[in-house]
Scaffold this motif. Sequence first.
Motif, PDB file in Angstrom:
ATOM      1  N   THR A 192       0.849  -1.200   0.000  1.00 29.12           N
ATOM      2  CA  THR A 192       0.000   0.000   0.000  1.00 29.12           C
ATOM      3  C   THR A 192       0.881   1.245   0.000  1.00 29.12           C
ATOM      4  OG1 THR A 192      -1.555  -1.219   1.397  1.00 29.12           O
ATOM      5  CG2 THR A 192      -1.938   1.137   1.146  1.00 29.12           C
ATOM      6  N   GLN A 193       1.887   1.224   0.861  1.00 29.10           N
ATOM      7  CA  GLN A 193       2.768   2.384   0.967  1.00 29.10           C
ATOM      8  C   GLN A 193       3.415   2.706  -0.378  1.00 29.10           C
ATOM      9  OE1 GLN A 193       5.263   2.542   4.408  1.00 29.10           O
ATOM     10  NE2 GLN A 193       6.736   3.918   3.445  1.00 29.10           N
ATOM     11  N   ALA A 194       3.860   1.640  -1.054  1.00 30.06           N
ATOM     12  CA  ALA A 194       4.510   1.843  -2.351  1.00 30.06           C
ATOM     13  C   ALA A 194       3.513   2.334  -3.403  1.00 30.06           C
ATOM     14  CB  ALA A 194       5.156   0.532  -2.806  1.00 30.06           C
ATOM     15  N   GLU A 195       2.246   2.032  -3.182  1.00 33.92           N
ATOM     16  CA  GLU A 195       1.221   2.370  -4.172  1.00 33.92           C
ATOM     17  C   GLU A 195       0.779   3.841  -4.110  1.00 33.92           C
ATOM     18  OE1 GLU A 195      -2.269  -0.069  -3.753  1.00 33.92           O
ATOM     19  OE2 GLU A 195      -2.686   0.013  -5.903  1.00 33.92           O
ATOM     20  N   ILE A 196       1.047   4.492  -2.992  1.00 26.53           N
ATOM     21  CA  ILE A 196       0.568   5.867  -2.819  1.00 26.53           C
ATOM     22  C   ILE A 196       1.017   6.775  -3.972  1.00 26.53           C
ATOM     23  CG2 ILE A 196       0.692   7.937  -1.330  1.00 26.53           C
ATOM     24  CD1 ILE A 196      -0.981   5.784  -0.068  1.00 26.53           C
ATOM     25  N   LYS A 197       2.278   6.648  -4.351  1.00 23.81           N
ATOM     26  CA  LYS A 197       2.799   7.514  -5.416  1.00 23.81           C
ATOM     27  C   LYS A 197       2.074   7.244  -6.739  1.00 23.81           C
ATOM     28  CE  LYS A 197       6.981   9.239  -7.643  1.00 23.81           C
ATOM     29  NZ  LYS A 197       6.261   9.455  -8.904  1.00 23.81           N
ATOM     30  N   ALA A 221      -9.206   2.222   9.921  1.00 21.94           N
ATOM     31  CA  ALA A 221      -7.760   2.429   9.981  1.00 21.94           C
ATOM     32  C   ALA A 221      -7.404   2.705  11.438  1.00 21.94           C
ATOM     33  CB  ALA A 221      -7.370   3.621   9.121  1.00 21.94           C
ATOM     34  N   ASP A 222      -6.410   2.010  11.959  1.00 23.77           N
ATOM     35  CA  ASP A 222      -6.004   2.319  13.334  1.00 23.77           C
ATOM     36  C   ASP A 222      -5.034   3.511  13.318  1.00 23.77           C
ATOM     37  OD1 ASP A 222      -3.392   1.396  12.780  1.00 23.77           O
ATOM     38  OD2 ASP A 222      -3.893  -0.638  13.428  1.00 23.77           O
ATOM     39  N   ASP A 223      -4.648   3.958  14.500  1.00 22.96           N
ATOM     40  CA  ASP A 223      -3.807   5.155  14.593  1.00 22.96           C
ATOM     41  C   ASP A 223      -2.450   4.972  13.910  1.00 22.96           C
ATOM     42  OD1 ASP A 223      -5.847   6.249  15.992  1.00 22.96           O
ATOM     43  OD2 ASP A 223      -4.749   6.542  17.858  1.00 22.96           O
ATOM     44  N   GLY A 224      -1.918   3.755  13.976  1.00 19.17           N
ATOM     45  CA  GLY A 224      -0.629   3.501  13.325  1.00 19.17           C
ATOM     46  C   GLY A 224      -0.722   3.674  11.813  1.00 19.17           C
ATOM     47  N   MET A 225      -1.811   3.165  11.242  1.00 24.12           N
ATOM     48  CA  MET A 225      -2.019   3.316   9.791  1.00 24.12           C
ATOM     49  C   MET A 225      -2.170   4.778   9.417  1.00 24.12           C
ATOM     50  SD  MET A 225      -4.796   0.240   9.256  1.00 24.12           S
ATOM     51  CE  MET A 225      -5.360   0.754   7.639  1.00 24.12           C
ATOM     52  N   LEU A 226      -2.950   5.484  10.226  1.00 22.22           N
ATOM     53  CA  LEU A 226      -3.190   6.902   9.953  1.00 22.22           C
ATOM     54  C   LEU A 226      -1.876   7.688  10.017  1.00 22.22           C
ATOM     55  CD1 LEU A 226      -5.132   9.267   9.532  1.00 22.22           C
ATOM     56  CD2 LEU A 226      -5.753   9.134  11.951  1.00 22.22           C
ATOM     57  N   PHE A 227      -1.094   7.374  11.029  1.00 18.68           N
ATOM     58  CA  PHE A 227       0.205   8.027  11.214  1.00 18.68           C
ATOM     59  C   PHE A 227       1.091   7.800   9.987  1.00 18.68           C
ATOM     60  CE2 PHE A 227       4.477   8.559  12.776  1.00 18.68           C
ATOM     61  CZ  PHE A 227       4.412   9.440  13.853  1.00 18.68           C
ATOM     62  N   ARG A 228       1.196   6.554   9.558  1.00 24.30           N
ATOM     63  CA  ARG A 228       2.074   6.237   8.421  1.00 24.30           C
ATOM     64  C   ARG A 228       1.566   6.844   7.121  1.00 24.30           C
ATOM     65  NH1 ARG A 228       3.405   0.008   8.398  1.00 24.30           N
ATOM     66  NH2 ARG A 228       4.849   0.636   6.752  1.00 24.30           N
ATOM     67  N   ALA A 229       0.259   6.848   6.960  1.00 24.95           N
ATOM     68  CA  ALA A 229      -0.309   7.431   5.731  1.00 24.95           C
ATOM     69  C   ALA A 229      -0.079   8.950   5.703  1.00 24.95           C
ATOM     70  CB  ALA A 229      -1.796   7.118   5.643  1.00 24.95           C
ATOM     71  N   LEU A 230      -0.182   9.595   6.855  1.00 26.24           N
ATOM     72  CA  LEU A 230       0.099  11.036   6.915  1.00 26.24           C
ATOM     73  C   LEU A 230       1.565  11.307   6.586  1.00 26.24           C
ATOM     74  CD1 LEU A 230      -2.032  11.951  10.051  1.00 26.24           C
ATOM     75  CD2 LEU A 230      -2.208  13.134   7.840  1.00 26.24           C
ATOM     76  N   GLU A 231       2.452  10.482   7.134  1.00 30.23           N
ATOM     77  CA  GLU A 231       3.891  10.639   6.839  1.00 30.23           C
ATOM     78  C   GLU A 231       4.158  10.512   5.345  1.00 30.23           C
ATOM     79  OE1 GLU A 231       6.715   8.775  10.363  1.00 30.23           O
ATOM     80  OE2 GLU A 231       5.786   7.396   8.965  1.00 30.23           O
ATOM     81  N   GLU A 232       3.584   9.479   4.756  1.00 29.56           N
ATOM     82  CA  GLU A 232       3.868   9.164   3.355  1.00 29.56           C
ATOM     83  C   GLU A 232       3.298  10.228   2.423  1.00 29.56           C
ATOM     84  OE1 GLU A 232       5.912   6.830   2.937  1.00 29.56           O
ATOM     85  OE2 GLU A 232       5.933   6.878   0.731  1.00 29.56           O
ATOM     86  N   THR A 233       2.043  10.618   2.670  1.00 30.69           N
ATOM     87  CA  THR A 233       1.423  11.599   1.772  1.00 30.69           C
ATOM     88  C   THR A 233       2.013  12.991   1.957  1.00 30.69           C
ATOM     89  OG1 THR A 233      -0.388  11.785   3.387  1.00 30.69           O
ATOM     90  CG2 THR A 233      -0.784  10.398   1.459  1.00 30.69           C
TER      91      THR A 233
END
Length: 463
Positions: free
Chosen positions: A137-142, A165-177
């Motif tokens: 998923t992380q790689a797919e964001i771009k 989405a749990d807080d960890g997912m939200l945290f990582r998605a915010l970082e990535e985006t």
Amino acid sequence: MVELDLIIKNGTIVTASDTYTADVGVQKEKIVSVAQDLTAGPETQVIEAKGKYVFPGGIDVHVHLQLPFSGTISADDFENGTKAAACGGVTTVIDFAIQSKGHSIMDAIEARRAEADPKVCIDYGLHAAITDWNDKTQAEIKQVIDYGIPTFKMFMIYKNEGWMADDGMLFRALEETAKLGGHIGVHAESAFVLEMLIDRYAKEKEKWGAYGHTLSRPAFTEEEAIIRAIKWAEVTGGQLYIVHMSTGGGADAVHAAKERGVRVYAETCPQYLLLDDEVFKGKNGHLYATCPQVKKPHDNERLWKGLLNGDVQVVATDTCTFTSEQKAAWNGDFRKIPFGMPGVETMVPLMYTEGVGKRGLTVNQLVALISTNPAKLFGMHPDKGTIAVGSDADLVVFDPEKKVTLRAADLQTNCDWSPFEGWKLVGYPSTTISRGAVVAQDGKFVGEVGHGKFLQRRPFGKL
Ligand SMILES: [Zn+2]
């Protein structure tokens, strides 16, 4: 000189910053001139707009057309939902492609486009809802952002639906985006406290009826989740967008966060501004159940204040139409109500009557909230969201004098009831134009099915 295809004559042009009288000249799909006394050729279509406003087309960034939910499918599909939008002065909608656990985001996007592309009558975009975060998923964001979808959605609730989405997912998605120019929209409610309260009130569900829905979701369940999501945005540097904010406490939290420099924006919807939870006490109270649900009069007031002072930047609708027959599935159990209501068709005229007509919103603020701000935040400006040479000819001729009593039976939506049934409006769209084509006239759809296009939107949207 090449002949114009369409001229809107003598209207009062309204943008987020200016109000003035001029003609708007359209060629093919674009605005090519905004000036006095444009000349019509023999083939030019002329719309007389003296005494009327000309707004950039409404943009509703939050709709759920033909959404499978709660054991049924929302009743306005991509065809009828976009017809309804056009009738109400909306020329762009953004729906959602929701990732299925174990599958890629792109799978969800392609499936949604296959449903929407042949049917849409106005332009549309998609947000990507992330439900499963892993390295893939992380790689797919771009890839998703490059595809033209820079706005993501995460649900802080809906564990049973497989969307949470749990807080960890939200945290990582915010970082990535944050790195790539995307933003994360959140449905902010406090999952575990909510679940506990739902169980508590379900024990007495016969006693409470539909009102149990509101008792089990007090304002603090939204406020806490908003504060928590803001914290993750603050520490990651990510851009956060609070969807369908329903509480005054949420507006306070957004205000305070913006003062600290957090990149957070917020959306509210007409139902959270105009209805309160007394509606659940009525005979058909269950019809009004949405998620989050409408709150108290002091929340309405704080959200209006937020629109006026800039704490809340976008009005959208969270349209998710369920007919009275679909809603009847609740059968007395507030946990089983399909959550959602119609809205895209009535947003612009309701916000005009209630906001401009009664609460001191200027027409420019109205245009900012329903068109310009969403266009900027969601990567569509200046093609959408303004009236300027080079912009798409997405326009609404709006009659500020027209009196309409809202009746579900008169609307395009497939819904047989309206949360605003019988409300008296002053001001209604008379003509809606989508990329140069007249698609609605006096509340009736006159466009073509399939006219709408999928919009590839740009990253780094901000105000
Ligand atoms: Zn929604």
